[in-house]
Design a protein around this motif. Sequence first.
Motif, PDB file in Angstrom:
ATOM      1  N   ASN A 100     -29.527  16.115 -17.696  1.00 47.28           N
ATOM      2  CA  ASN A 100     -28.007  15.848 -17.407  1.00 47.28           C
ATOM      3  C   ASN A 100     -27.384  17.290 -17.412  1.00 47.28           C
ATOM      4  N   ASP A 101     -28.022  18.206 -18.227  1.00 46.10           N
ATOM      5  CA  ASP A 101     -27.516  19.542 -17.731  1.00 46.10           C
ATOM      6  C   ASP A 101     -27.668  20.004 -16.610  1.00 46.10           C
ATOM      7  N   ILE A 102     -28.676  19.728 -15.896  1.00 43.12           N
ATOM      8  CA  ILE A 102     -28.714  20.063 -14.442  1.00 43.12           C
ATOM      9  C   ILE A 102     -27.756  19.496 -13.436  1.00 43.12           C
ATOM     10  N   LEU A 103     -27.671  17.934 -13.677  1.00 44.11           N
ATOM     11  CA  LEU A 103     -26.574  17.419 -12.901  1.00 44.11           C
ATOM     12  C   LEU A 103     -25.269  18.124 -13.296  1.00 44.11           C
ATOM     13  N   ASP A 104     -24.858  18.564 -14.554  1.00 46.89           N
ATOM     14  CA  ASP A 104     -23.549  18.994 -15.039  1.00 46.89           C
ATOM     15  C   ASP A 104     -23.510  20.148 -14.130  1.00 46.89           C
ATOM     16  N   LEU A 105     -24.366  20.948 -14.305  1.00 49.22           N
ATOM     17  CA  LEU A 105     -24.272  22.313 -13.389  1.00 49.22           C
ATOM     18  C   LEU A 105     -23.903  22.375 -12.050  1.00 49.22           C
ATOM     19  N   SER A 106     -24.574  21.037 -11.380  1.00 51.21           N
ATOM     20  CA  SER A 106     -24.058  21.040  -9.864  1.00 51.21           C
ATOM     21  C   SER A 106     -22.984  20.507  -9.966  1.00 51.21           C
ATOM     22  N   LYS A 107     -22.289  19.524 -10.873  1.00 44.51           N
ATOM     23  CA  LYS A 107     -21.090  19.156 -10.850  1.00 44.51           C
ATOM     24  C   LYS A 107     -19.896  20.212 -11.148  1.00 44.51           C
ATOM     25  N   ILE A 108     -20.417  21.149 -11.778  1.00 46.55           N
ATOM     26  CA  ILE A 108     -19.527  22.293 -12.235  1.00 46.55           C
ATOM     27  C   ILE A 108     -19.387  23.160 -10.973  1.00 46.55           C
ATOM     28  N   LYS A 109     -20.332  23.454 -10.309  1.00 50.46           N
ATOM     29  CA  LYS A 109     -20.233  24.329  -9.208  1.00 50.46           C
ATOM     30  C   LYS A 109     -19.537  23.523  -7.849  1.00 50.46           C
ATOM     31  N   ALA A 110     -19.619  22.221  -8.018  1.00 54.56           N
ATOM     32  CA  ALA A 110     -18.805  21.492  -6.839  1.00 54.56           C
ATOM     33  C   ALA A 110     -17.294  21.146  -7.351  1.00 54.56           C
ATOM     34  N   ARG A 111     -17.082  21.717  -8.599  1.00 59.36           N
ATOM     35  CA  ARG A 111     -15.707  21.184  -9.126  1.00 59.36           C
ATOM     36  C   ARG A 111     -15.526  19.800  -9.356  1.00 59.36           C
ATOM     37  N   LYS A 112     -16.580  19.274  -9.503  1.00 62.47           N
ATOM     38  CA  LYS A 112     -16.409  17.698  -9.807  1.00 62.47           C
ATOM     39  C   LYS A 112     -16.748  17.135 -11.061  1.00 62.47           C
ATOM     40  N   LEU A 113     -16.995  17.978 -12.050  1.00 58.93           N
ATOM     41  CA  LEU A 113     -16.953  17.467 -13.592  1.00 58.93           C
ATOM     42  C   LEU A 113     -15.915  17.124 -14.216  1.00 58.93           C
ATOM     43  N   GLU A 114     -15.950  15.882 -14.655  1.00 66.96           N
ATOM     44  CA  GLU A 114     -14.874  15.226 -15.312  1.00 66.96           C
ATOM     45  C   GLU A 114     -15.366  14.801 -16.905  1.00 66.96           C
ATOM     46  N   LEU A 115     -14.510  15.592 -17.564  1.00 62.18           N
ATOM     47  CA  LEU A 115     -14.786  15.041 -19.103  1.00 62.18           C
ATOM     48  C   LEU A 115     -14.343  13.684 -19.504  1.00 62.18           C
ATOM     49  N   GLU A 116     -15.168  13.074 -20.475  1.00 64.80           N
ATOM     50  CA  GLU A 116     -14.833  11.760 -20.830  1.00 64.80           C
ATOM     51  C   GLU A 116     -13.905  11.806 -22.115  1.00 64.80           C
TER      52      GLU A 116
END
Length: 193
Positions: free
Chosen positions: A85-101
């Motif tokens: 999950n950390d790896i996926l989140d890092l990718s999302k952060i770099k792509a500026r697509k991380l959304e907090l629930e």
Amino acid sequence: QLTTFDAARLLRANTLALEQAQIEAQEASRAKSTFLAMMSHELRTPMNGVLGMAHALGTTRLDARQADYLETIVEAGDGLMAILNDILDLSKIKARKLELEAAPFEIRVLGRQIQRVWRETARAKSLALSLQIAPDTPRWLSGDPIRVRQILLNLVSNALKFTQDGRVDIAIAPHAAGGVEITVSDTGVGMTS
């Protein structure tokens, strides 16, 4: 001897080479992020299967030793899933697509889960791992339980990694400004600023 024209041409060539190198570096970074996201996503599917079967096994009749082994498997699987999950989140952060629930979750349950995940690691290093939850801590919080869990897993992991003897303590208590305050402290070497 360089003429002004030669100097300008050399400067332009260097600028073009630098721009090309930057483009290639950005493309390599994007490719790395895409690869990591794809691999962590692909690894999550079989890991979910392993954890699902482990939980199913937990509903069968097991002796104490088997139940202890199964709990270790589940805890290790949860730890691996947190890394994925950390790896996926890092990718999302770099792509500026991380959304907090924003969802309700029980902080006490989350705290006990964290303690269970790292209990064997602490025991193997002869460290005490304690969880103190203040009695007036609210039962329910609203936030992103997955991210809170990831942060706590990482903090406790680091505390255990850099503590050779003594203890690691997790404390959860109400915060004066609202919500809760979660503290992870240890008897390790500490960090310098």
